[in-house]
Design a protein around this motif. Structure first.
Motif, PDB file in Angstrom:
ATOM      1  N   ARG A 264      83.048 -10.715  36.209  1.00 26.29           N
ATOM      2  CA  ARG A 264      83.371  -9.480  36.909  1.00 26.29           C
ATOM      3  C   ARG A 264      82.422  -8.337  36.543  1.00 26.29           C
ATOM      4  NH1 ARG A 264      88.006  -9.009  39.636  1.00 26.29           N
ATOM      5  NH2 ARG A 264      89.618 -10.613  39.465  1.00 26.29           N
ATOM      6  N   LEU A 265      82.267  -7.435  37.505  1.00 16.95           N
ATOM      7  CA  LEU A 265      81.543  -6.192  37.278  1.00 16.95           C
ATOM      8  C   LEU A 265      82.410  -5.254  36.452  1.00 16.95           C
ATOM      9  CD1 LEU A 265      78.844  -4.829  38.426  1.00 16.95           C
ATOM     10  CD2 LEU A 265      80.401  -3.582  39.962  1.00 16.95           C
ATOM     11  N   PRO A 266      81.888  -4.652  35.382  1.00 13.77           N
ATOM     12  CA  PRO A 266      82.703  -3.689  34.636  1.00 13.77           C
ATOM     13  C   PRO A 266      82.873  -2.390  35.420  1.00 13.77           C
ATOM     14  CG  PRO A 266      80.492  -3.797  33.720  1.00 13.77           C
ATOM     15  CD  PRO A 266      80.574  -4.889  34.756  1.00 13.77           C
ATOM     16  N   TYR A 267      83.944  -1.680  35.115  1.00 13.47           N
ATOM     17  CA  TYR A 267      84.228  -0.444  35.845  1.00 13.47           C
ATOM     18  C   TYR A 267      83.074   0.552  35.743  1.00 13.47           C
ATOM     19  CZ  TYR A 267      86.591   3.862  37.261  1.00 13.47           C
ATOM     20  OH  TYR A 267      86.928   5.037  37.891  1.00 13.47           O
ATOM     21  N   GLY A 268      82.392   0.576  34.616  1.00  8.94           N
ATOM     22  CA  GLY A 268      81.295   1.520  34.447  1.00  8.94           C
ATOM     23  C   GLY A 268      80.147   1.293  35.399  1.00  8.94           C
ATOM     24  N   SER A 269      80.037   0.103  35.982  1.00 10.20           N
ATOM     25  CA  SER A 269      78.951  -0.209  36.918  1.00 10.20           C
ATOM     26  C   SER A 269      79.338  -0.007  38.377  1.00 10.20           C
ATOM     27  CB  SER A 269      78.490  -1.660  36.704  1.00 10.20           C
ATOM     28  OG  SER A 269      77.986  -1.844  35.401  1.00 10.20           O
ATOM     29  N   VAL A 270      80.579   0.401  38.625  1.00  9.45           N
ATOM     30  CA  VAL A 270      81.020   0.705  39.986  1.00  9.45           C
ATOM     31  C   VAL A 270      80.370   2.016  40.434  1.00  9.45           C
ATOM     32  CG1 VAL A 270      83.071   1.380  41.308  1.00  9.45           C
ATOM     33  CG2 VAL A 270      83.167  -0.576  39.767  1.00  9.45           C
ATOM     34  N   PRO A 271      80.040   2.168  41.722  1.00 10.91           N
ATOM     35  CA  PRO A 271      79.364   3.379  42.183  1.00 10.91           C
ATOM     36  C   PRO A 271      80.106   4.669  41.822  1.00 10.91           C
ATOM     37  CG  PRO A 271      79.304   1.720  43.891  1.00 10.91           C
ATOM     38  CD  PRO A 271      80.188   1.177  42.816  1.00 10.91           C
ATOM     39  N   ALA A 272      79.325   5.735  41.645  1.00  9.46           N
ATOM     40  CA  ALA A 272      79.887   7.036  41.261  1.00  9.46           C
ATOM     41  C   ALA A 272      80.891   7.535  42.288  1.00  9.46           C
ATOM     42  CB  ALA A 272      78.756   8.049  41.087  1.00  9.46           C
ATOM     43  N   ALA A 273      80.667   7.211  43.561  1.00  9.80           N
ATOM     44  CA  ALA A 273      81.596   7.671  44.601  1.00  9.80           C
ATOM     45  C   ALA A 273      82.987   7.079  44.391  1.00  9.80           C
ATOM     46  CB  ALA A 273      81.066   7.283  45.984  1.00  9.80           C
ATOM     47  N   VAL A 274      83.053   5.834  43.931  1.00  5.63           N
ATOM     48  CA  VAL A 274      84.349   5.213  43.653  1.00  5.63           C
ATOM     49  C   VAL A 274      84.985   5.862  42.436  1.00  5.63           C
ATOM     50  CG1 VAL A 274      85.540   3.057  43.094  1.00  5.63           C
ATOM     51  CG2 VAL A 274      83.634   3.041  44.726  1.00  5.63           C
ATOM     52  N   HIS A 275      84.186   6.129  41.402  1.00  9.97           N
ATOM     53  CA  HIS A 275      84.697   6.837  40.223  1.00  9.97           C
ATOM     54  C   HIS A 275      85.302   8.189  40.616  1.00  9.97           C
ATOM     55  CE1 HIS A 275      81.929   4.563  37.168  1.00  9.97           C
ATOM     56  NE2 HIS A 275      82.907   3.820  37.637  1.00  9.97           N
ATOM     57  N   ALA A 276      84.573   8.926  41.449  1.00 13.87           N
ATOM     58  CA  ALA A 276      85.045  10.256  41.857  1.00 13.87           C
ATOM     59  C   ALA A 276      86.350  10.143  42.640  1.00 13.87           C
ATOM     60  CB  ALA A 276      83.971  10.938  42.706  1.00 13.87           C
ATOM     61  N   TRP A 277      86.434   9.138  43.505  1.00 13.36           N
ATOM     62  CA  TRP A 277      87.672   8.930  44.271  1.00 13.36           C
ATOM     63  C   TRP A 277      88.830   8.606  43.354  1.00 13.36           C
ATOM     64  CZ3 TRP A 277      90.014   3.987  44.503  1.00 13.36           C
ATOM     65  CH2 TRP A 277      91.169   3.925  45.308  1.00 13.36           C
ATOM     66  N   VAL A 278      88.613   7.731  42.378  1.00 14.76           N
ATOM     67  CA  VAL A 278      89.670   7.353  41.437  1.00 14.76           C
ATOM     68  C   VAL A 278      90.212   8.588  40.725  1.00 14.76           C
ATOM     69  CG1 VAL A 278      90.108   6.202  39.227  1.00 14.76           C
ATOM     70  CG2 VAL A 278      88.932   4.976  41.059  1.00 14.76           C
ATOM     71  N   GLU A 279      89.335   9.427  40.198  1.00 15.18           N
ATOM     72  CA  GLU A 279      89.785  10.585  39.425  1.00 15.18           C
ATOM     73  C   GLU A 279      90.436  11.641  40.312  1.00 15.18           C
ATOM     74  OE1 GLU A 279      86.725  11.891  36.739  1.00 15.18           O
ATOM     75  OE2 GLU A 279      86.839  10.016  35.577  1.00 15.18           O
ATOM     76  N   HIS A 280      89.967  11.709  41.565  1.00 12.58           N
ATOM     77  CA  HIS A 280      90.622  12.626  42.515  1.00 12.58           C
ATOM     78  C   HIS A 280      92.044  12.144  42.804  1.00 12.58           C
ATOM     79  CE1 HIS A 280      91.301  15.194  46.010  1.00 12.58           C
ATOM     80  NE2 HIS A 280      91.659  14.103  46.675  1.00 12.58           N
ATOM     81  N   GLU A 281      92.214  10.857  43.045  1.00 11.05           N
ATOM     82  CA  GLU A 281      93.537  10.323  43.366  1.00 11.05           C
ATOM     83  C   GLU A 281      94.491  10.414  42.179  1.00 11.05           C
ATOM     84  OE1 GLU A 281      94.746   9.390  46.200  1.00 11.05           O
ATOM     85  OE2 GLU A 281      92.899   9.512  47.380  1.00 11.05           O
ATOM     86  N   LEU A 282      93.980  10.190  40.982  1.00  8.41           N
ATOM     87  CA  LEU A 282      94.830  10.202  39.797  1.00  8.41           C
ATOM     88  C   LEU A 282      95.022  11.601  39.230  1.00  8.41           C
ATOM     89  CD1 LEU A 282      93.634   6.956  37.969  1.00  8.41           C
ATOM     90  CD2 LEU A 282      95.593   7.259  39.500  1.00  8.41           C
ATOM     91  N   GLY A 283      94.142  12.525  39.620  1.00  7.31           N
ATOM     92  CA  GLY A 283      94.298  13.913  39.204  1.00  7.31           C
ATOM     93  C   GLY A 283      93.901  14.195  37.778  1.00  7.31           C
ATOM     94  N   SER A 284      93.138  13.290  37.171  1.00  6.23           N
ATOM     95  CA  SER A 284      92.741  13.468  35.774  1.00  6.23           C
ATOM     96  C   SER A 284      91.566  12.536  35.494  1.00  6.23           C
ATOM     97  CB  SER A 284      93.916  13.142  34.842  1.00  6.23           C
ATOM     98  OG  SER A 284      93.566  13.309  33.483  1.00  6.23           O
ATOM     99  N   PRO A 285      90.627  12.945  34.632  1.00  5.75           N
ATOM    100  CA  PRO A 285      89.489  12.074  34.331  1.00  5.75           C
ATOM    101  C   PRO A 285      89.896  10.824  33.555  1.00  5.75           C
ATOM    102  CG  PRO A 285      89.448  14.030  32.946  1.00  5.75           C
ATOM    103  CD  PRO A 285      90.515  14.256  33.968  1.00  5.75           C
ATOM    104  N   VAL A 286      89.204   9.740  33.844  1.00  9.92           N
ATOM    105  CA  VAL A 286      89.438   8.480  33.137  1.00  9.92           C
ATOM    106  C   VAL A 286      88.804   8.566  31.753  1.00  9.92           C
ATOM    107  CG1 VAL A 286      88.939   6.002  33.112  1.00  9.92           C
ATOM    108  CG2 VAL A 286      89.573   7.134  35.260  1.00  9.92           C
ATOM    109  N   VAL A 287      89.593   8.253  30.717  1.00 11.86           N
ATOM    110  CA  VAL A 287      89.079   8.330  29.346  1.00 11.86           C
ATOM    111  C   VAL A 287      89.061   6.970  28.645  1.00 11.86           C
ATOM    112  CG1 VAL A 287      89.749  10.747  29.048  1.00 11.86           C
ATOM    113  CG2 VAL A 287      91.378   8.940  28.451  1.00 11.86           C
ATOM    114  N   ALA A 288      89.719   5.964  29.213  1.00  9.65           N
ATOM    115  CA  ALA A 288      89.724   4.642  28.586  1.00  9.65           C
ATOM    116  C   ALA A 288      89.887   3.580  29.655  1.00  9.65           C
ATOM    117  CB  ALA A 288      90.849   4.520  27.555  1.00  9.65           C
ATOM    118  N   THR A 289      89.217   2.445  29.458  1.00  7.99           N
ATOM    119  CA  THR A 289      89.296   1.326  30.401  1.00  7.99           C
ATOM    120  C   THR A 289      89.533   0.023  29.640  1.00  7.99           C
ATOM    121  OG1 THR A 289      86.908   0.909  30.330  1.00  7.99           O
ATOM    122  CG2 THR A 289      87.716   2.440  32.019  1.00  7.99           C
ATOM    123  N   SER A 290      90.195  -0.914  30.320  1.00  3.78           N
ATOM    124  CA  SER A 290      90.409  -2.255  29.769  1.00  3.78           C
ATOM    125  C   SER A 290      90.146  -3.253  30.880  1.00  3.78           C
ATOM    126  CB  SER A 290      91.836  -2.394  29.239  1.00  3.78           C
ATOM    127  OG  SER A 290      92.095  -3.724  28.807  1.00  3.78           O
TER     128      SER A 290
END
Length: 314
Positions: free
Chosen positions: A10-36
């Motif tokens: 699998r592709l790690p989350y850190g390698s997903v495009p920035a646009a997807v990262h921005a969408w995730v944090e917009h939807e969740l309303g808070s920056p991502v600080v940890a991943t598993s």
């Protein structure tokens, strides 16, 4: 403990495009600080548990056409199915979805739990009971015809065609010689069942990889990218495949009302058709960014065709 049967790269989350990262944090309303990162399943995209700065947790899966041309379509199907069937404790809730034509992503409720242990009798019985309950709940859900679902009737006919033409399959396909002539007429059995009405929605991908057991014991079914219209016996049969290579499997068929009604013949035909299809695909398919899929097909085919041999005394 039972380990996932399907494990991809699998592709790690850190390698997903920035646009997807921005969408995730917009939807969740808070920056991502940890991943598993999660390992089960065959998708080349990310499958990641997220924790945000404010404590919010969610699960994200994302894939682009550059990773695999077919997987985004599975993700789009999952979005459509989860939208259509609504919320229920038996499946993880869809929080939001993203689709820019290239990348598709889902934000899903993060389920606290682990895969059930199929070697534990109580946990296995809970899976079988949970699958029966899932089937009953799904029969009550009104899913429009416009929702993209796998057509199990088409799949059964495809497997029937595979069985009927095994004599012409490549010699290197790992199929036993005795099966190549379809000695029991299983192609006809599959075609006959394919012609029967299939009004129900089924998960169609029930295996330990796609099951989570909450700390209190409740079962959650995840990964709906293969959801289908199929017979009532489909999910109960799939739930038992984890131990198809044991005599337990044959005995367990009688514990499912749907499987008892369907009959032993279609169970064996299903195993023969599915196993033969996987065996032939293992030498013919071209899999983009799915390096472990060929070995998975071979292993699963061997388990199913071994069960066919056991059930028929071959």
């Amino acid at each position: 403990m039972t380990a996932p049967r399907a494990v991809g790269v699998r592709l790690p989350y850190g390698s997903v495009p920035a646009a997807v990262h921005a969408w995730v944090e917009h939807e969740l309303g808070s920056p991502v600080v940890a991943t598993s990162e999660q390992v089960g399943g065959m998708s080349p995209g990310c499958a990641t548990r997220l924790t945000c700065a404010d404590g919010t947790r969610a699960f994200v899966k994302a894939v682009g056409t550059g990773l695999n041309p077919d997987t985004p379509g599975l993700f789009r199907r999952e979005v459509g199915v989860l939208d259509a069937i609504g919320e229920h404790e038996l499946w993880a809730r869809l929080l939001a979805s993203y689709d820019d034509g290239e990348w598709v992503a889902l934000l899903i409720e993060d389920v606290e739990g682990r895969h059930p242990d199929f070697t534990d009798t109580a946990e296995l019985e809970a899976v079988l009971a949970g699958t029966d309950r899932l089937s009953a709940v799904l029969q009550e859900r009104d899913v429009p015809e416009t929702v993209d679902l796998v057509d199990v009737a088409f799949v059964l006919r495809k497997w029937a065609d595979c069985l009927a033409t095994l004599d012409d399959a490549p010699a290197e396909a790992p199929v036993p010689a005795w099966l190549r002539a379809d000695p029991f007429g299983w192609a006809d059995v599959l075609r006959e069942h394919a012609d029967r009405p299939m009004p129900h929605v089924v998960h169609w991908d029930i295996r330990v990889d796609n099951l989570l057991r909450r700390p209190g014991g409740d079962l959650v079914f995840v990964d709906w990218g293969a959801a289908a219209r199929g017979p009532a016996w489909a999910d109960p049969l799939l739930a038992r495949l984890e131990r198809v290579d044991e005599a337990w499997f044959d005995d367990s068929i009688t514990t499912s009302p749907a499987l008892r009604e369907a009959g032993d013949e279609v169970v064996t035909a299903f195993l023969a058709g599915f196993g033969a299809h996987l065996a032939v695909r293992s030498v013919l398919a071209v899999d983009v960014n799915l390096p472990t899929l060929k070995d998975f097909r071979i292993r699963e085919s061997r388990r199913m065709l071994g069960a066919v041999a056991r059930r028929t005394g071959r």
